[in-house]
Design an enzyme around this catalytic site. Structure first.
Site, PDB file in Angstrom:
ATOM      1  N   VAL A   1       0.831  -1.260  -0.144  1.00  5.44           N
ATOM      2  CA  VAL A   1      -0.086   0.081  -0.149  1.00  5.44           C
ATOM      3  C   VAL A   1       0.832   1.357   0.014  1.00  5.44           C
ATOM      4  CG1 VAL A   1      -0.192   0.154   2.522  1.00  5.44           C
ATOM      5  CG2 VAL A   1      -2.070   1.205   0.917  1.00  5.44           C
TER       6      VAL A   1
ATOM      7  N   ALA B   1       5.108  -5.525   7.286  1.00  3.56           N
ATOM      8  CA  ALA B   1       3.833  -5.461   6.672  1.00  3.56           C
ATOM      9  C   ALA B   1       3.813  -4.904   5.417  1.00  3.56           C
ATOM     10  CB  ALA B   1       2.789  -4.998   7.525  1.00  3.56           C
ATOM     11  N   ASP B   2       2.805  -5.458   4.420  1.00  6.40           N
ATOM     12  CA  ASP B   2       2.683  -4.835   3.252  1.00  6.40           C
ATOM     13  C   ASP B   2       1.592  -4.174   3.285  1.00  6.40           C
ATOM     14  OD1 ASP B   2       4.819  -5.689   0.851  1.00  6.40           O
ATOM     15  OD2 ASP B   2       4.865  -7.144   2.275  1.00  6.40           O
ATOM     16  N   ARG B   3       0.646  -4.223   4.049  1.00  8.50           N
ATOM     17  CA  ARG B   3      -0.519  -3.591   4.288  1.00  8.50           C
ATOM     18  C   ARG B   3      -1.386  -3.991   5.444  1.00  8.50           C
ATOM     19  NH1 ARG B   3      -4.866  -1.478  -0.453  1.00  8.50           N
ATOM     20  NH2 ARG B   3      -2.735  -1.351  -1.548  1.00  8.50           N
TER      21      ARG B   3
ATOM     22  N   ALA C   1      -1.560  -8.028   5.897  1.00 14.64           N
ATOM     23  CA  ALA C   1      -0.809  -8.752   4.724  1.00 14.64           C
ATOM     24  C   ALA C   1       0.593  -8.657   4.980  1.00 14.64           C
ATOM     25  CB  ALA C   1      -1.498  -8.075   3.523  1.00 14.64           C
TER      26      ALA C   1
END
Length: 364
Positions: free
Chosen positions: A93, A253-255, A263
């Site tokens: 994100v 974390a990526d999102r 995620a």
């Protein structure tokens, strides 16, 4: 001294090609947005913060030598290129948030009659370049908050003061250090801070199949930093937490959704399940730019799927039976119920507190 994955000066951008690590350390020139999209999509650069920085700086490199006939034309160029960069790795994100912020700036500057097109371009370049320094400062704050949270929990369990806790053993997954950010790292920044405090007994890192970011990248960073570290297979985590007195798991974390669902690299979810079973605290380390309050829960997060070849081959060598079907999601979603705390540059929050706390921070 931490590794430098991004080298930038105005008009020039080079990234450390992470596909070649740890065998070869080679920098690749990024001459514009098309190069930026390719190095992000091919995972020559990875990690949500680094993706955003490289994406935006690739745009800065492209527009720096150009002359624009009007502010409207510059704004159109910025919007089109940013939307293209977001498509390179849609689960992360940070790139989308950075793109939205830069587009909002471009819109404001376009309307400002006191600024000409040259001034608008200068302001835009300054804004993209400021991301580098801010990311490092944010990561250092994340490291400090995370280390204190782990030590406090250990001290409370032992009935001692926070300052007397440790040294501790921790586990991390994938790569969240200097190679995944502008510098210092998120989850690995927590490990770095524990080491700087003299409170790191040992850090365990997973190999992180199928792309082996842990074995190739995190292990590379840990050896570079001379931290006491051990590489484990993804399938060893349950045995590790049972046998090695691990004080906490910390991942990136990526999102992060508004409810705390997170995620992150595939395999994170099963580590969280195992940690819950063994009573080991499970922390997510992420800057505010990785938190997407517009997404209510993890079911709404788009999960990128990668090519079969990443599973079936190591380099040019096939390791899987020809003809076998593959399922290769790059990420999974860890439910908020398995997460002890979400570590940000502004503090550590329980998942159920996240939306209200972040909303207040953004409004202040």
């Amino acid at each position: 001294m931490s590794l430098q994955s991004i080298k930038y000066s105005r008009g020039s951008l080079d990234i450390l090609d992470q596909l070649l690590l740890p065998v070869q350390s080679k920098y690749v020139a990024v001459r514009g947005v098309e190069d930026g999209w390719k190095v992000i999509n091919k995972m020559q650069v990875r990690g949500a913060p680094a993706i955003a920085i490289v994406g935006c700086l690739s745009l800065a490199v492209e527009i720096y030598p150009e002359e624009f006939e009007s502010k409207k034309r510059l704004r159109q160029e910025v919007e089109g290129k940013l939307n293209y960069l977001v498509s390179a790795r849609p689960t992360a994100v940070n790139m989308k948030i950075a793109a939205d912020e830069l587009l909002a700036l471009a819109n404001d500057l376009t309307k400002d009659e006191t600024i000409d097109v040259a001034g608008m371009k200068e302001r835009f370049l300054n804004a993209t370049e400021a991301m580098l320094e801010k990311d490092i400062a944010d990561n250092q704050a994340i490291g400090s908050h995370g280390a204190q949270a782990i030590l406090k929990r250990v001290a409370e369990a032992a009935g001692a003061q926070t300052g007397t806790a440790g040294p501790v053993r921790v586990l991390t997954h994938c790569n969240t250090g200097s190679l995944a950010t502008a510098g210092y790292g998120t989850a690995l920044g927590v490990v770095r801070q524990l080491a700087e405090l003299g409170k790191l007994e040992h850090v365990y890192c997973t190999e992180t199949r199928p792309y082996n970011q842990g074995a190739r990248l995190t292990a590379y960073e840990l050896v570079h930093e001379k931290f006491p570290a051990t590489l484990v297979l993804d399938s060893m985590v349950a045995a590790l937490l049972r046998a090695k007195n691990v004080a906490g798991v910390v991942v990136g974390a990526d999102r992060v959704a508004a409810n705390g669902d997170t995620a992150n690299k595939i395999g994170t979810y099963q580590i969280a399940v195992v940690a819950k079973h063994h009573g080991v605290p499970f922390y997510v380390a992420a800057p505010l730019t990785s938190i997407d309050l517009a997404i209510p829960g993890g079911d709404h997060i788009i999960i990128e799927e990668r090519p079969d070849r990443e599973m079936t081959h190591v380099g040019e060598h096939r390791i899987a039976a020809p003809g076998i079907n593959c399922w290769n999601p790059a990420f999974d979603v860890t439910p908020a119920s398995l997460i002890t705390g979400i570590i940000t540059e502004r503090g550590v929050f329980k998942p159920e507190e996240l939306k209200e706390a972040i909303t207040k921070l953004l409004e202040s």
